[in-house]
Design a protein around this motif. Structure first.
Motif, mmCIF file in Angstrom:
data_model
loop_
_atom_site.group_PDB
_atom_site.id
_atom_site.type_symbol
_atom_site.label_atom_id
_atom_site.label_comp_id
_atom_site.label_asym_id
_atom_site.label_seq_id
_atom_site.Cartn_x
_atom_site.Cartn_y
_atom_site.Cartn_z
ATOM 1 N N ALA A 14 0.831 -1.206 0.000
ATOM 2 C CA ALA A 14 0.000 0.000 0.000
ATOM 3 C C ALA A 14 0.866 1.257 0.000
ATOM 4 O O ALA A 14 0.574 2.234 -0.714
ATOM 5 N N GLY A 15 1.935 1.236 0.793
ATOM 6 C CA GLY A 15 2.831 2.384 0.846
ATOM 7 C C GLY A 15 3.501 2.647 -0.491
ATOM 8 O O GLY A 15 3.609 3.799 -0.939
ATOM 9 N N ALA A 16 3.950 1.583 -1.158
ATOM 10 C CA ALA A 16 4.594 1.723 -2.466
ATOM 11 C C ALA A 16 3.607 2.243 -3.511
ATOM 12 O O ALA A 16 3.957 3.077 -4.356
ATOM 13 N N LEU A 17 2.364 1.775 -3.432
ATOM 14 C CA LEU A 17 1.339 2.223 -4.372
ATOM 15 C C LEU A 17 1.034 3.710 -4.189
ATOM 16 O O LEU A 17 0.911 4.463 -5.165
ATOM 17 N N LEU A 18 0.912 4.138 -2.937
ATOM 18 C CA LEU A 18 0.667 5.555 -2.659
ATOM 19 C C LEU A 18 1.835 6.417 -3.140
ATOM 20 O O LEU A 18 1.640 7.492 -3.719
ATOM 21 N N ASN A 19 3.040 5.935 -2.898
ATOM 22 C CA ASN A 19 4.234 6.671 -3.309
ATOM 23 C C ASN A 19 4.260 6.862 -4.828
ATOM 24 O O ASN A 19 4.487 7.975 -5.326
ATOM 25 N N ALA A 20 4.022 5.781 -5.561
ATOM 26 C CA ALA A 20 4.035 5.857 -7.022
ATOM 27 C C ALA A 20 2.885 6.696 -7.559
ATOM 28 O O ALA A 20 3.052 7.464 -8.520
ATOM 29 N N ALA A 21 1.707 6.570 -6.954
ATOM 30 C CA ALA A 21 0.555 7.354 -7.396
ATOM 31 C C ALA A 21 0.789 8.849 -7.187
ATOM 32 O O ALA A 21 0.467 9.671 -8.054
ATOM 33 N N GLY A 22 1.348 9.196 -6.043
ATOM 34 C CA GLY A 22 1.651 10.600 -5.781
ATOM 35 C C GLY A 22 2.639 11.168 -6.784
ATOM 36 O O GLY A 22 2.521 12.326 -7.214
ATOM 37 N N MET A 23 3.613 10.341 -7.182
ATOM 38 C CA MET A 23 4.607 10.786 -8.149
ATOM 39 C C MET A 23 3.996 10.959 -9.534
ATOM 40 O O MET A 23 4.099 12.022 -10.159
ATOM 41 N N ASN A 24 3.360 9.918 -10.062
ATOM 42 C CA ASN A 24 2.917 9.926 -11.454
ATOM 43 C C ASN A 24 1.647 10.723 -11.714
ATOM 44 O O ASN A 24 1.387 11.123 -12.855
ATOM 45 N N LEU A 25 0.844 10.948 -10.687
ATOM 46 C CA LEU A 25 -0.399 11.690 -10.878
ATOM 47 C C LEU A 25 -0.296 13.152 -10.471
ATOM 48 O O LEU A 25 -1.118 13.970 -10.890
ATOM 49 N N PHE A 26 0.705 13.485 -9.674
ATOM 50 C CA PHE A 26 0.809 14.859 -9.182
ATOM 51 C C PHE A 26 2.177 15.497 -9.436
ATOM 52 O O PHE A 26 2.263 16.574 -10.035
ATOM 53 N N SER A 85 12.449 -3.156 3.137
ATOM 54 C CA SER A 85 12.736 -1.874 2.504
ATOM 55 C C SER A 85 12.969 -2.050 1.004
ATOM 56 O O SER A 85 12.488 -1.256 0.187
ATOM 57 N N PHE A 86 13.711 -3.106 0.643
ATOM 58 C CA PHE A 86 13.969 -3.331 -0.775
ATOM 59 C C PHE A 86 12.697 -3.779 -1.496
ATOM 60 O O PHE A 86 12.498 -3.434 -2.672
ATOM 61 N N ILE A 87 11.840 -4.543 -0.817
ATOM 62 C CA ILE A 87 10.539 -4.892 -1.403
ATOM 63 C C ILE A 87 9.746 -3.618 -1.689
ATOM 64 O O ILE A 87 9.123 -3.482 -2.753
ATOM 65 N N SER A 88 9.790 -2.678 -0.746
ATOM 66 C CA SER A 88 9.107 -1.400 -0.926
ATOM 67 C C SER A 88 9.648 -0.655 -2.148
ATOM 68 O O SER A 88 8.889 -0.130 -2.963
ATOM 69 N N VAL A 89 10.977 -0.617 -2.288
ATOM 70 C CA VAL A 89 11.605 0.059 -3.432
ATOM 71 C C VAL A 89 11.240 -0.639 -4.745
ATOM 72 O O VAL A 89 10.881 0.009 -5.736
ATOM 73 N N ALA A 90 11.319 -1.975 -4.752
ATOM 74 C CA ALA A 90 11.009 -2.734 -5.971
ATOM 75 C C ALA A 90 9.554 -2.527 -6.394
ATOM 76 O O ALA A 90 9.253 -2.340 -7.587
ATOM 77 N N PHE A 95 5.290 0.013 -9.700
ATOM 78 C CA PHE A 95 4.089 0.846 -9.805
ATOM 79 C C PHE A 95 4.352 2.131 -10.599
ATOM 80 O O PHE A 95 3.455 2.634 -11.280
ATOM 81 N N LEU A 96 5.572 2.648 -10.520
ATOM 82 C CA LEU A 96 5.921 3.829 -11.314
ATOM 83 C C LEU A 96 5.871 3.514 -12.806
ATOM 84 O O LEU A 96 5.593 4.405 -13.628
ATOM 85 N N PHE A 114 -1.055 18.058 -2.707
ATOM 86 C CA PHE A 114 -1.650 16.722 -2.690
ATOM 87 C C PHE A 114 -0.621 15.647 -3.027
ATOM 88 O O PHE A 114 -0.691 14.527 -2.505
ATOM 89 N N GLY A 115 0.337 15.975 -3.881
ATOM 90 C CA GLY A 115 1.429 15.036 -4.130
ATOM 91 C C GLY A 115 2.212 14.781 -2.861
ATOM 92 O O GLY A 115 2.572 13.637 -2.550
ATOM 93 N N GLY A 116 2.472 15.842 -2.099
ATOM 94 C CA GLY A 116 3.190 15.705 -0.836
ATOM 95 C C GLY A 116 2.427 14.863 0.172
ATOM 96 O O GLY A 116 3.011 14.021 0.865
ATOM 97 N N VAL A 117 1.116 15.069 0.253
ATOM 98 C CA VAL A 117 0.286 14.315 1.204
ATOM 99 C C VAL A 117 0.274 12.828 0.852
ATOM 100 O O VAL A 117 0.455 11.967 1.721
ATOM 101 N N ILE A 118 0.071 12.508 -0.431
ATOM 102 C CA ILE A 118 -0.045 11.107 -0.847
ATOM 103 C C ILE A 118 1.290 10.373 -0.719
ATOM 104 O O ILE A 118 1.360 9.262 -0.190
ATOM 105 N N VAL A 119 2.368 10.998 -1.197
ATOM 106 C CA VAL A 119 3.696 10.375 -1.090
ATOM 107 C C VAL A 119 4.078 10.172 0.379
ATOM 108 O O VAL A 119 4.571 9.109 0.767
#
Length: 280
Positions: A14-26, A85-90, A95-96, A114-119
């Protein structure tokens, strides 16, 4: 234990998905740059596209940058923290690649906030469950295990370099909006996890010896044992005092719950520590 590991993996996903979504959408559509290794990967990918015939995706660059850091963490920190941590990065890298770069808003300020909040939400929940998003978090753990070195100056220098480079190459207005993102994301991570790099735990328990051995088996930290007595019950107990980094809070909480679920624990924010706080 299996249920706990499954839940931890789900949180990391979930954390990795939020991180990627914040990057690519905002952030990416608005040319706002992230912090740490993600910001480096984002900026490097953009520079390669604009100034060379080479194209390397941000997700792939993020994964490549984190490989040597993961090896260092494996050797110096421990397997569990480094693996998650590496699973999170991978997963963030994956997701990116999967999430399309598509702006949700044309307003650059809304994208910054909103990018800051989601990431930051992705980073915060990952930290809260005893993993990290890689990069500087693993370096922070390595430094804390070797010597009492604060990570703050390194993060400031790296993020400052990202902002200056982005401003010089692509305009200072975007660099200033990057500062808005950094402030927003920092505040959200503080709210979800903890803003302090170090914490002091006071643990009142009847199983001091068992708890001490269990903590020493999991964490490389010194423990001070203080005699204690209940004011109401008049029972004699022991109080363990231990200073940890914020990355170790999850492991400490799990050890206490496993050894003595009835222990009373008070976690306090620690602004400064003088001298080494590791176990020699």
């Amino acid at each position: 234990m299996i249920w706990l590991q499954t839940k931890k993996v789900a949180i990391v996903i979930a954390g990795a998905l939020l991180n990627a979504a914040g990057m690519n959408l905002f952030l990416v559509p608005a040319d706002i740059y992230s912090s740490g290794f993600t910001g480096i990967a984002q900026l490097l990918s953009r520079v390669l596209d604009d100034y060379t015939p080479i194209h390397v995706s941000m997700g792939l660059l993020l994964l490549i940058l984190n490989i040597p850091v993961a090896i260092l963490g494996w050797k110096k920190v421990g397997r569990s923290f480094t693996i998650y941590s590496f699973i999170s990065v991978a997963l963030s890298s994956l997701f990116l690649e999967l999430i399309p770069v598509k702006p949700v808003s044309e307003d650059i300020l809304l994208n910054s906030v909103f990018g800051g909040v989601i990431v930051a939400a992705g980073i915060g929940i990952t930290l809260k469950w005893g993993a990290s998003t890689g990069g500087l978090d693993i370096i922070a753990m390595v430094l804390s295990r070797i010597k009492d070195k604060p990570i703050g100056p390194y993060m400031f220098i790296l993020n400052f370099a990202i902002i200056i480079t982005a401003g010089f190459l692509y305009g200072w207005e975007k660099a200033l909006y990057t500062l808005v993102f950094l402030y927003t994301s920092t505040r959200v991570v503080d709210a979800i996890h903890t803003r302090y790099a170090k914490l002091t735990a006071f643990i009142i328990t009847k199983k001091a010896d068992e708890l001490k051995k269990a903590i020493h088996a999991k964490l490389v930290r010194g423990i001070t044992m203080i005699p204690a007595k209940g004011a109401f019950s008049n029972e004699t107990r022991d109080m363990l005092m231990i200073v940890i980094t914020r990355y170790e809070l999850f492991d400490l909480e799990r050890v206490i719950k496993e050894v003595d679920p009835n222990a009373f624990t008070n976690i306090m924010e620690t602004s400064n520590v003088y001298g080494f706080f590791r176990r020699d």
